[in-house]
Design a protein around this motif. Structure first.
Motif, short mmCIF file in Angstrom:
data_model
loop_
_atom_site.label_atom_id
_atom_site.label_comp_id
_atom_site.label_asym_id
_atom_site.label_seq_id
_atom_site.Cartn_x
_atom_site.Cartn_y
_atom_site.Cartn_z
N TYR A 1 -16.21 15.14 -71.32
CA TYR A 1 -17.66 15.31 -71.20
C TYR A 1 -18.10 15.10 -69.76
O TYR A 1 -18.78 15.93 -69.15
CB TYR A 1 -18.33 14.31 -72.15
CG TYR A 1 -19.77 14.01 -71.88
CD1 TYR A 1 -20.78 14.85 -72.36
CD2 TYR A 1 -20.14 12.87 -71.16
CE1 TYR A 1 -22.11 14.56 -72.11
CE2 TYR A 1 -21.48 12.58 -70.91
CZ TYR A 1 -22.45 13.43 -71.39
OH TYR A 1 -23.77 13.15 -71.14
N PRO B 1 -26.43 27.82 -67.35
CA PRO B 1 -26.87 28.80 -68.38
C PRO B 1 -27.36 30.12 -67.81
O PRO B 1 -27.71 30.20 -66.62
CB PRO B 1 -28.04 28.06 -69.05
CG PRO B 1 -28.56 27.14 -68.01
CD PRO B 1 -27.41 26.76 -67.14
N GLN C 1 -13.52 18.51 -75.64
CA GLN C 1 -14.85 17.97 -75.31
C GLN C 1 -15.43 18.68 -74.08
O GLN C 1 -16.63 18.90 -74.01
CB GLN C 1 -14.77 16.46 -75.10
CG GLN C 1 -16.10 15.75 -75.11
CD GLN C 1 -16.95 16.07 -76.33
OE1 GLN C 1 -18.08 16.49 -76.19
NE2 GLN C 1 -16.42 15.90 -77.53
N ARG D 1 -20.21 24.53 -73.08
CA ARG D 1 -20.94 25.45 -73.96
C ARG D 1 -22.38 24.98 -74.15
O ARG D 1 -23.32 25.76 -74.12
CB ARG D 1 -20.25 25.55 -75.33
CG ARG D 1 -18.95 26.32 -75.30
CD ARG D 1 -19.16 27.82 -75.21
NE ARG D 1 -19.95 28.33 -76.33
CZ ARG D 1 -20.89 29.26 -76.25
NH1 ARG D 1 -21.17 29.81 -75.10
NH2 ARG D 1 -21.54 29.66 -77.33
N ARG D 2 -22.54 23.66 -74.35
CA ARG D 2 -23.91 23.13 -74.55
C ARG D 2 -24.77 23.38 -73.33
O ARG D 2 -25.98 23.53 -73.43
CB ARG D 2 -23.86 21.62 -74.82
CG ARG D 2 -23.38 21.27 -76.20
CD ARG D 2 -23.48 19.77 -76.42
NE ARG D 2 -22.61 19.39 -77.51
CZ ARG D 2 -21.55 18.61 -77.39
NH1 ARG D 2 -21.24 18.08 -76.22
NH2 ARG D 2 -20.80 18.34 -78.42
N LEU D 3 -24.13 23.41 -72.15
CA LEU D 3 -24.89 23.67 -70.92
C LEU D 3 -25.08 25.17 -70.69
O LEU D 3 -25.66 25.58 -69.70
CB LEU D 3 -24.17 23.05 -69.72
CG LEU D 3 -24.26 21.53 -69.59
CD1 LEU D 3 -23.42 21.04 -68.42
CD2 LEU D 3 -25.70 21.09 -69.38
N GLY D 4 -24.53 25.97 -71.57
CA GLY D 4 -24.80 27.41 -71.51
C GLY D 4 -23.78 28.24 -70.76
O GLY D 4 -24.04 29.42 -70.49
N ALA E 1 -16.82 21.94 -75.34
CA ALA E 1 -18.07 21.74 -76.08
C ALA E 1 -19.22 21.44 -75.12
O ALA E 1 -20.33 21.97 -75.27
CB ALA E 1 -17.90 20.60 -77.08
N THR E 2 -18.95 20.62 -74.10
CA THR E 2 -20.01 20.23 -73.16
C THR E 2 -20.43 21.43 -72.30
O THR E 2 -21.63 21.67 -72.10
CB THR E 2 -19.53 19.07 -72.27
OG1 THR E 2 -19.05 18.03 -73.14
CG2 THR E 2 -20.63 18.51 -71.40
N LEU F 1 -15.37 26.48 -81.12
CA LEU F 1 -16.36 25.88 -80.21
C LEU F 1 -17.12 26.96 -79.42
O LEU F 1 -17.87 26.65 -78.50
CB LEU F 1 -15.67 24.91 -79.24
CG LEU F 1 -15.14 23.62 -79.88
CD1 LEU F 1 -14.27 22.85 -78.90
CD2 LEU F 1 -16.30 22.74 -80.33
#
Ligand code: NAD
Length: 389
Positions: free
Chosen positions: A147, A162, A187, A193-196, A190-191, A215
């Motif tokens: 992360y 993003p 992780q 991806r969450r940030l785009g 995933a991180t 993911l």
């Protein structure tokens, strides 16, 4: 029995082995807890919070070692190769020590620890089984590191992650490549991806393809196959130099079009394989970032310098070590849960029961009665097999 928590002594280490919330479970299992004053300060846990949960505060490291039957630490001597040796004279025969000890590191250090007579448990050796999952500190710290590596890489990148469609034009998303898809790699995916970001991932173990895709990342398939890619414990295996050379050749194109490369590829007890050469760094766009989470183990990037961030051919190469310490609140919380579960697992009426029939206890036990007793570690360090007394 008394569980003692000294303040971590590794330079800039901010974690603590037990957090206040972990104390009631230990009290329930029959333990008392003593904590060195200020041990949790850097992680956001004050002395008062420990006292409130029933722990006693000790004024010094020495008094914690003198009082406690069981010492719990994050980085013990072995894993702490800078200041850890100072603890050796404080270890007592049959005192129990639990923490990261780097059992597959230096034979000399492991034997020094054994010679004190301390009964040590190395959290790196917790088996990767469903039963032991809640005690697996290596996975907890890898989760935090994966992360944090993405956040640090994003911060160093002169672009945003993003895709944005604005009145000032459209911004394309960052392309992130994750190499090595174990716990940290997953992780990191995933991180990112969450940030785009648009995320690609590669591992020599084909088994991870589905996890990568679940993911929302794309799996990079290379037309080479690793021999016995995965060992019985699920770890990636070492390959010959011809494989690594071909791997680099095939990965060069993917690396060249990535804005961020996060590498996590390691093989237990071996130097990390080189996946990114200096030539490949040259092929990346200026401003790109490589975060080498394998820096401590020799690095996946040829140019990485452990503990340093540098710019080479316009590319920022981050070789940060001890990354989990950078998120000390939750890293300590997760670690404390792992340790508490491990202690509770062995506790019987407030005492520790070392049941060697239990694979969790047997495989994690490193030294006892003056000897390195762990069979896997003895084999790895080429120590002769122990003769039963
Ligand atoms: P790790 O930190 O040992 O290694 C990271 C990754 O690097 C691994 O996926 C490995 O395959 C990969 N790698 C090694 N050499 C490579 C190369 N040349 N090229 C590309 N990739 C390379 O991994 P980890 O996080 O400790 O996880 C190891 C395995 O254990 C995984 O299968 C994981 O799912 C499993 N695991 C199981 C449990 C459990 O069952 N309780 C817990 C944790 C992990």
């Amino acid at each position: 029995m008394i569980v003692g928590v000294p303040k971590e002594s590794y330079p800039k280490e901010r974690r603590v082995a037990l957090v206040p919330a972990a104390i009631p479970a230990l009290t329930k299992a029959g333990f008392e807890v003593v904590v060195e004053t200020g041990a949790g300060d850097e992680a956001g846990y004050r002395d008062a919070a420990y006292i409130e949960k029933g722990a006693k505060i000790q004024p010094s490291r020495t008094s914690v070692f003198e009082t406690a039957d069981i010492i719990v630490q994050v980085l013990c001597y072995g894993a702490n190769d800078i200041t850890g040796k100072a603890d050796l004279p404080m270890f007592r025969k049959d005192q129990v020590l639990i923490g990261f000890l780097r059992p597959l590191g230096s034979a000399e250090v492991v034997q020094q620890i054994a010679a004190t007579g301390v009964t040590s448990f190395s959290v790196e050796l917790v088996p990767r089984t469903t039963r032991a999952q809640s005690m697996d500190a290596l996975s907890s710290m890898a989760t935090i590191s994966g992360y944090k590596a993405v956040l640090m890489a994003a911060d160093a990148l002169p672009r945003i992650f993003p895709m944005l469609t604005t009145a000032a034009g459209t911004i394309t998303p960052a392309r992130v490549l994750v190499m090595g898809v174990g716990v940290a790699g997953l992780q990191a995916i995933a991180t990112a991806r969450r940030l785009g970001a648009v995320v690609y991932a590669y591992d020599l173990r084909p088994a991870v393809k589905e996890q990568v895709q679940s993911l929302g990342a794309r799996f990079v398939e290379l037309p080479i196959e690793a021999k016995n890619a995965q060992d019985a414990r699920g770890y990636g295996t070492a390959q010959d130099e011809a494989f690594y050379a071909r791997q680099r050749e095939l990965l060069a194109k993917v690396v060249a079009v990535s804005d961020v490369v996060i590498t996590t590829a390691v093989v237990p007890g071996k130097k990390a394989p080189v996946l990114v050469t200096t030539e490949m760094v040259k092929g990346m766009a200026p401003g790109s970032v490589i975060f080498d989470l394998a820096a401590e183990r020799g690095g996946n990037c040829e140019s990485t310098k452990a503990g340093q961030t540098m710019i080479e051919h316009g590319v920022t190469i981050i070789g940060a070590v001890n990354v989990a310490s950078g998120v000390p609140y939750h890293a300590s919380q997760m670690y404390a849960r792992n340790i508490t579960t491990f202690l509770s697992h062995m506790a019987k009426d407030g005492k520790l029961e070392l049941n060697l029939e239990d694979d969790i206890v047997r495989e994690t036990l490193l030294t006892r009665g003056g000897e390195v007793v762990n069979t896997r570690v003895r084999e790895f360090l080429s120590l002769p097999a122990l003769v039963a007394k």
